[in-house]
Design a protein around this motif. Structure first.
Motif, mmCIF file in Angstrom:
data_model
loop_
_atom_site.group_PDB
_atom_site.id
_atom_site.type_symbol
_atom_site.label_atom_id
_atom_site.label_comp_id
_atom_site.label_asym_id
_atom_site.label_seq_id
_atom_site.Cartn_x
_atom_site.Cartn_y
_atom_site.Cartn_z
ATOM 1 N N THR A 580 6.619 -5.139 -2.637
ATOM 2 C CA THR A 580 5.164 -5.146 -2.737
ATOM 3 C C THR A 580 4.694 -6.453 -3.364
ATOM 4 N N GLY A 581 3.627 -7.008 -2.824
ATOM 5 C CA GLY A 581 3.051 -8.224 -3.388
ATOM 6 C C GLY A 581 1.998 -8.800 -2.456
ATOM 7 N N LEU A 582 0.816 -9.044 -2.984
ATOM 8 C CA LEU A 582 -0.244 -9.673 -2.194
ATOM 9 C C LEU A 582 -0.100 -11.175 -2.344
ATOM 10 N N GLN A 583 0.006 -11.879 -1.234
ATOM 11 C CA GLN A 583 0.355 -13.294 -1.288
ATOM 12 C C GLN A 583 -0.681 -14.181 -0.598
ATOM 13 N N TYR A 584 -1.944 -13.866 -0.791
ATOM 14 C CA TYR A 584 -3.000 -14.662 -0.178
ATOM 15 C C TYR A 584 -3.322 -15.874 -1.042
ATOM 16 N N ASN A 585 -3.382 -17.041 -0.409
ATOM 17 C CA ASN A 585 -3.827 -18.228 -1.125
ATOM 18 C C ASN A 585 -5.327 -18.148 -1.376
ATOM 19 N N ASP A 586 -5.760 -18.774 -2.455
ATOM 20 C CA ASP A 586 -7.189 -18.773 -2.769
ATOM 21 C C ASP A 586 -8.006 -19.450 -1.681
ATOM 22 N N TRP A 587 -7.412 -20.409 -0.978
ATOM 23 C CA TRP A 587 -8.155 -21.097 0.075
ATOM 24 C C TRP A 587 -8.081 -20.368 1.413
ATOM 25 N N ASN A 629 -13.914 -17.034 10.050
ATOM 26 C CA ASN A 629 -14.638 -17.838 9.060
ATOM 27 C C ASN A 629 -13.768 -18.187 7.855
ATOM 28 N N GLY A 630 -12.479 -18.380 8.120
ATOM 29 C CA GLY A 630 -11.576 -18.814 7.059
ATOM 30 C C GLY A 630 -11.096 -17.729 6.135
ATOM 31 N N LYS A 631 -11.296 -16.440 6.528
ATOM 32 C CA LYS A 631 -10.855 -15.335 5.680
ATOM 33 C C LYS A 631 -10.139 -14.285 6.528
ATOM 34 N N VAL A 632 -9.094 -13.717 5.942
ATOM 35 C CA VAL A 632 -8.288 -12.725 6.650
ATOM 36 C C VAL A 632 -9.025 -11.393 6.666
ATOM 37 N N VAL A 633 -9.241 -10.846 7.851
ATOM 38 C CA VAL A 633 -9.969 -9.581 7.968
ATOM 39 C C VAL A 633 -9.073 -8.435 8.438
ATOM 40 N N TYR A 634 -7.927 -8.769 8.998
ATOM 41 C CA TYR A 634 -6.995 -7.728 9.448
ATOM 42 C C TYR A 634 -5.591 -8.276 9.262
ATOM 43 N N ARG A 808 4.956 -27.282 3.245
ATOM 44 C CA ARG A 808 5.000 -27.231 1.784
ATOM 45 C C ARG A 808 3.623 -27.423 1.165
ATOM 46 N N PRO A 809 2.833 -28.434 1.555
ATOM 47 C CA PRO A 809 1.503 -28.564 0.941
ATOM 48 C C PRO A 809 0.572 -27.397 1.256
ATOM 49 N N LEU A 810 0.775 -26.731 2.394
ATOM 50 C CA LEU A 810 -0.034 -25.557 2.717
ATOM 51 C C LEU A 810 0.523 -24.278 2.090
ATOM 52 N N GLN A 811 1.625 -24.405 1.342
ATOM 53 C CA GLN A 811 2.310 -23.271 0.710
ATOM 54 C C GLN A 811 2.722 -22.217 1.733
ATOM 55 N N ASP A 869 1.552 -16.974 6.696
ATOM 56 C CA ASP A 869 1.832 -18.405 6.532
ATOM 57 C C ASP A 869 1.536 -19.182 7.802
ATOM 58 N N LEU A 870 1.888 -18.612 8.945
ATOM 59 C CA LEU A 870 1.601 -19.288 10.204
ATOM 60 C C LEU A 870 0.095 -19.441 10.400
ATOM 61 N N ALA A 871 -0.655 -18.421 10.013
ATOM 62 C CA ALA A 871 -2.110 -18.470 10.179
ATOM 63 C C ALA A 871 -2.734 -19.599 9.369
ATOM 64 N N GLN A 872 -2.129 -19.955 8.248
ATOM 65 C CA GLN A 872 -2.684 -21.042 7.431
ATOM 66 C C GLN A 872 -2.671 -22.371 8.200
ATOM 67 N N LEU A 873 -1.608 -22.604 8.947
ATOM 68 C CA LEU A 873 -1.525 -23.832 9.743
ATOM 69 C C LEU A 873 -2.646 -23.861 10.776
ATOM 70 N N TYR A 874 -2.890 -22.732 11.414
ATOM 71 C CA TYR A 874 -3.892 -22.688 12.478
ATOM 72 C C TYR A 874 -5.315 -22.633 11.929
ATOM 73 N N GLN A 875 -5.474 -22.098 10.720
ATOM 74 C CA GLN A 875 -6.776 -22.189 10.084
ATOM 75 C C GLN A 875 -7.101 -23.647 9.756
ATOM 76 N N MET A 876 -6.073 -24.390 9.361
ATOM 77 C CA MET A 876 -6.269 -25.825 9.129
ATOM 78 C C MET A 876 -6.724 -26.518 10.413
ATOM 79 N N LEU A 877 -6.128 -26.177 11.547
ATOM 80 C CA LEU A 877 -6.550 -26.770 12.820
ATOM 81 C C LEU A 877 -7.971 -26.338 13.175
ATOM 82 N N LEU A 878 -8.280 -25.068 12.900
ATOM 83 C CA LEU A 878 -9.628 -24.583 13.169
ATOM 84 C C LEU A 878 -10.654 -25.281 12.274
ATOM 85 N N ASN A 879 -10.208 -25.655 11.074
ATOM 86 C CA ASN A 879 -11.075 -26.383 10.135
ATOM 87 C C ASN A 879 -11.156 -27.863 10.460
#
Length: 992
Positions: A580-587, A629-634, A808-811, A869-879
């Motif tokens: 168990t552990g919630l691992q969402y980055n603040d960004w 909009n940069g936030k996980v909904v599901y 690594r920089p995107l954690q 973690d994969l979604a963070q890379l694609y959110q960066m591309l979306l941003n």
């Protein structure tokens, strides 16, 4: 300890040859061993197999007793316990100067020398490290630092790591000394710890064989029993030992355990059982290194085999070295008598003595080098501060955050800190008081309940935590304070589970009352098993130990300056199981669907679609993530990692991404190099890749390669060239079942390819025929070559480059090639039970045969990740290239690569896109789904994965599964239209 992670990962490799270094037979070694052995009389040889207790804090009488054992009986080694580093160093020098044969110096330093020596800062216990997600390289650094400490102190053997699987919360002796209850993490992190030490030429010792985790009796006091079948032991307790033996651990310590499945003789512990030591460990598991007994003075053995009898039975069982045998002269006489009675043979004794002497030679003891005490304490502590900080930060675990308004803390909020059990004001409370003006309340023995309570009571009568009335007074004061945030810290409780870790009933009462407040955040500073007291806390943080570093990490998380990345290393209650552990980055946080204009009820339809795939056998399990909009909904997991239904899929399960690698590694790497002007996609392959020059591939333009229209054949079955055409088995001229100097390329379990075969693969591509230029032919070979372009331009392997530049920089801690090096095996979803090449269950190795033959690091396949973690890379591309204020790529290059780039196909540069006629298509299932806009870009993977980004709706969609398990001949994922159906739900949810 600022070693680049890429360097650490390079160092962190399988070390099956490491143990052999301790036992290497060279001409010089054998000469010294034989010469030294010949100088020994019979008593000397027996004593050479004994390790005796030594302290540096017990005064002259103790030193004299040890001196006698060294001078008169010529014992083989010392095990140091409590004392001081300089005193121990001086005593080591003294005892070594007296020794007829150099002494093997040992220590029980599971969390570094600070476990035993004053002035040395201790490292955390292993259970804290077990909370760290997917970071074996950091555990390797820890092991290396411990090895450096041992080397500096003249120690050759550290009785560590503990590789017992602690799956019994009531275990009084292992508990937080274990990495946790997961056998794969215990094996992975135990191997990393071992490798770090042994790379410093310090012998590690895997303990306590055959596994001391599932007991409720302390072997220091009596003999614990483990009533499991041999099959159960094989599948669980023995797994880490088998892993470490294969990886080259130098020694193993036998535990004092009664295990009837191994030896049912009454009161016979595994430490003195021939069935356990010789039969199981040495013969069946093939361990040929030194076996140490656990301390023979412990009551688990001494109660039934007093004095020298325990030492004798240990040698008869097959042990090499006897730890703390107690009566040394009596043990020697008893052993001599047993040899006369033929219970033991001199051949056995002599062989063990020579083994011990060989280790001493290979560890440098043939050359006496006194320990220099200059700057000793500073040297021992040189890495502890940085490593303790890193370990604490990585282990912080967010278990629940139902009230998102509590985090991060805000200056205008009214905040209180309630300390339960602390001796004095904790560091975290001091920080909160200094920087946020937080009120402070204390509830602990011999302390008042807090200044504000005293003011309200107008009393100076101390209230202790033995008084429930004091707890109610404190609660009344807190309620009247009308705090926006109440941070509750449980401090200073026992490491051991007895009597609820020493937490008394009034403290439990206060804790339970506070945890029910919606504005409270409960922080548990210590053994995570104690979280069982607050299982239903709506906002809960596990800190794993109570130290300056864990309190600092908790403060940094509370203030939004640290992301919680840990997971529970053990199960503490039904609602908080292992992992168990919630691992969402603040960004990249989670939010409600309504907060980003989506309908939660419609999104719930994804549950039934994903579960249908599990129920109908399209895949064993899957992960689904959607962000807007940069936030996980599901973000949910379904099913199991395999159809055997043994390991549930969690949000941390890592999947083989297959061709999603093409865009998630190779394409973004090319984009980065284009951004930097280091690659021009209008230039040719020959401009960048020397191996292409002089071939018909030299003139292929990179843009055409990215579009799959350069004319490369779609696929080359590289593996068919290296297998028997009749049996389908790998040919021995190409493969070895063990990693050695000539076979370094891991293809699968117990299968290593010849080193030079990567060059052969490239030549086969260069020799392949060319198809007509300009026609769209999807080809893996395109991206194999593009990865080589990245490597040629950067001087780094593809995995190193994308890790440095993006992951690594995107954690993105789970996103990696070769996941077995850093991720526990049960957190990796297995793929095919392959029958045409590797002939085994593919698990933790890349599914694609060609990528496997390239060492698991290839441009077309080989990347693994979880969905978040994969979604963070694609959110960066979306941003448009920015994440958390850092720019990774320019908007211009992203727009260029993600747009349609060909009149011949739907392709972008590297990226896949919707069919151009989707809006008018009569196809009931247009690609990738009906409502995907023309701006959409992404990719799918053969293993059952996909990622799609739609800038029009600001959507990121990830689907990960292992539909090729157990066979690639399973079309249900496609026939049920699961991926497009889920994607379509996302669009419907944005419209309603």
């Amino acid at each position: 300890m600022k070693t680049c992670l890429a360097v650490v990962q390079f160092l962190f490799i399988s070390c099956s040859l490491q143990a052999q270094n301790f036992y290497a037979h060279t001409k010089a070694a054998d000469k010294w061993v034989n010469h030294t052995f010949k100088k020994m009389n019979k008593k000397d040889r027996i004593a050479q197999l004994m390790i005796v207790r030594a302290h540096s804090n017990l005064g002259a009488d103790h030193i004299q007793a040890v001196t006698q054992l060294v001078q008169q009986y010529h014992v083989g080694g010392l095990c140091f316990f409590q004392g001081g580093p300089v005193r121990q160093a001086l005593l080591t020098n003294y005892y070594q100067s007296l020794a007829k044969t150099p002494l093997l110096i040992c220590i029980d330093g599971e969390w570094g020398l600070g476990m035993r020596l004053d002035s040395v800062i201790p490292f955390p216990r292993q259970l804290l490290m077990g909370a760290i997600s997917d970071n074996a390289p950091l555990i390797y650094q820890f092991g290396k630092a411990v090895g450096e400490q041992c080397k500096r102190m003249g120690i050759q053997v550290n009785y560590a790591p503990v590789v017992d699987i602690n799956n019994n919360p009531e275990n009084p002796v292992i508990n937080d000394r274990s990495f946790g209850e997961d056998k794969y993490k215990v094996a992975l992190y135990g191997t990393a710890f071992m490798q770090g030490m042994q790379d410093e030429n310090i012998m590690a010792c895997a303990k306590h064989f055959p596994g001391h985790g599932d007991v409720s009796v302390d072997s220091h006091k009596d003999l614990p029993a483990i009533n499991k079948s041999m099959a159960q032991l094989e599948s669980l307790e023995l797994y880490p030992f088998k892993t470490l033996i294969k990886a080259g651990v130098g020694s193993v310590m036998m535990g004092h355990l009664f295990v009837p499945a191994i030896d049912s003789t009454e009161h016979v512990a595994t430490s003195i059982s021939k069935n356990a030591v010789t039969g199981l460990l040495k013969n069946k598991l093939g361990f040929q290194g030194i076996t140490f007994t656990d301390a023979l003075e412990m009551q688990g053995i001494a109660k039934y085999f007093p004095a020298g009898e325990a030492a004798l039975q240990s040698l008869i069982a097959g042990n090499d070295m006897l730890c703390l045998p107690g009566d040394v002269p009596g043990s020697i006489e008893l052993i001599l008598h047993a040899i006369k009675q033929k219970k033991l043979s001199w051949n056995d004794i002599n062989a063990r003595v020579k083994k011990v002497l060989l280790v001493k030679y290979n560890m440098g003891l043939a050359q006496r080098r006194p320990i220099d005490t200059t700057n000793l304490v500073n040297d021992l502590n040189q890495h502890t501060a940085a490593l303790n900080k890193a370990l604490a930060e990585q282990a912080i675990t967010l278990l629940r955050l139902n009230n998102a308004a509590l985090h991060p803390l805000q200056q205008h909020k009214k905040i209180a800190y309630v300390s339960i059990g602390a001796n004095g004001m904790p560091f975290i409370a001091q920080q909160l008081q200094t920087h946020f003006g937080a009120a402070y309340y204390a509830f602990a023995d011999k302390q008042t309940v807090g200044k504000e309570v005293m003011d309200n009571l107008n009393s100076t009568i101390p209230q202790t935590k033995s008084d429930t009335a004091a707890a109610n007074l404190l609660l009344n004061s807190i309620h009247s304070g009308n705090y926006d945030v109440i941070i509750v810290g449980l401090h200073n409780y026992s490491r051991r589970p007895a009597h609820n870790f020493g937490i008394d009933n009034p403290s439990v009462y206060l804790l339970n009352q506070l945890q029910q407040l919606p504005q409270s955040i409960v922080c548990i500073f210590g053994n995570p098993y104690a979280i069982a007291n607050v299982c239903e806390a709506p906002n809960l943080l596990a800190c794993n130990e109570d130290t300056y570093d864990t309190q600092l990490a908790a403060y940094q998380w509370l203030t939004g300056n640290l992301t919680a990345k840990g997971t529970l290393p053990v199960s503490v209650c039904t609602s908080l199981p292992y992992g168990t552990g919630l691992q969402y980055n603040d960004w990249f946080p989670a939010t409600t669907p309504e907060a980003v204009g989506m309908n939660a009820a419609i999104l719930q339809q994804i549950d039934s679609i994903a579960q249908e795939g599990v129920d109908k056998g399209a895949y064993p399990g899957c992960q689904v993530l959607a962000a807007r909009n940069g936030k996980v909904v599901y973000h949910k997991a379904f099913g199991y990692t395999n159809f055997d239904k043994q390991i549930p899929v969690t949000l941390q399960t890592v999947y083989d991404l297959a061709s999603v690698t093409k865009v998630s590694a190779t394409t973004v790497a090319i984009m980065k190099l284009v951004d930097e002007g280091k690659v021009d996609i209008h230039k040719t392959l020959g401009d960048y890749l020397p191996v292409a020059r002089g071939t018909n591939k030299s003139g292929l333009v990179l843009k055409d390669i990215l579009l799959h229209q350069a004319g490369l054949v779609p696929f080359i079955s590289f593996y068919k060239e290296v297998i028997d055409s009749v049996t389908g088995m790998p040919l021995p001229q190409y493969f070895s079942t063990q990693k050695d100097a000539n076979h370094q390329i891991r293809v699968a379990e117990n299968l290593y390819l010849r080193n030079n075969w990567e060059d052969t693969i490239l030549h086969r591509i260069m020799q392949s025929k060319l198809l007509p230029h300009g026609h769209y032919v999807y080809s893996d070979n395109d991206f194999i070559l593009l990865a080589k372009v990245v490597e040629a331009v950067t001087g780094q392997r593809l995995d190193e480059y994308v890790n440095d530049q993006f992951y690594r920089p995107l954690q993105m801690i789970s996103t990696t090639f070769s996941p077995r090096k850093k991720i526990p095996l049960d957190e990796i979803a297995p793929t095919e039970v392959e029958t045409h090449f590797r002939n085994q269950q593919i698990w933790g190795d890349v599914h694609d045969e060609g990528a496997a033959m390239l060492g698991g690091i290839a441009g077309h396949a080989g990347l693994f990740s979880d969905a978040y973690d994969l979604a963070q890379l694609y959110q960066m591309l979306l941003n448009k290239g920015v994440m958390n204020g850092k720019r990774y790529l320019s908007e211009q290059v992203i727009n260029k690569f993600t747009a349609y780039n060909s009149a011949e196909s739907r392709r972008g540069l590297g990226f896949d896109k919707p069919e151009k006629n989707n809006a008018t298509s009569k196809d009931p299932y247009p690609y990738p789904c009906k409502d995907a806009s023309p701006l959409t870009f992404g990719h799918t993977g053969f293993t059952g994965t996909c990622v799609w980004v739609d800038p029009k709706e600001n959507l990121v969609y990830i689907f990960l599964s292992n539909h090729v398990n157990p066979t690639r001949n399973n079309n249900l994922l496609f026939n049920l239209h699961i991926r497009p159906n889920i994607q379509e739900v996302l669009y419907h949810a944005t419209k309603n």
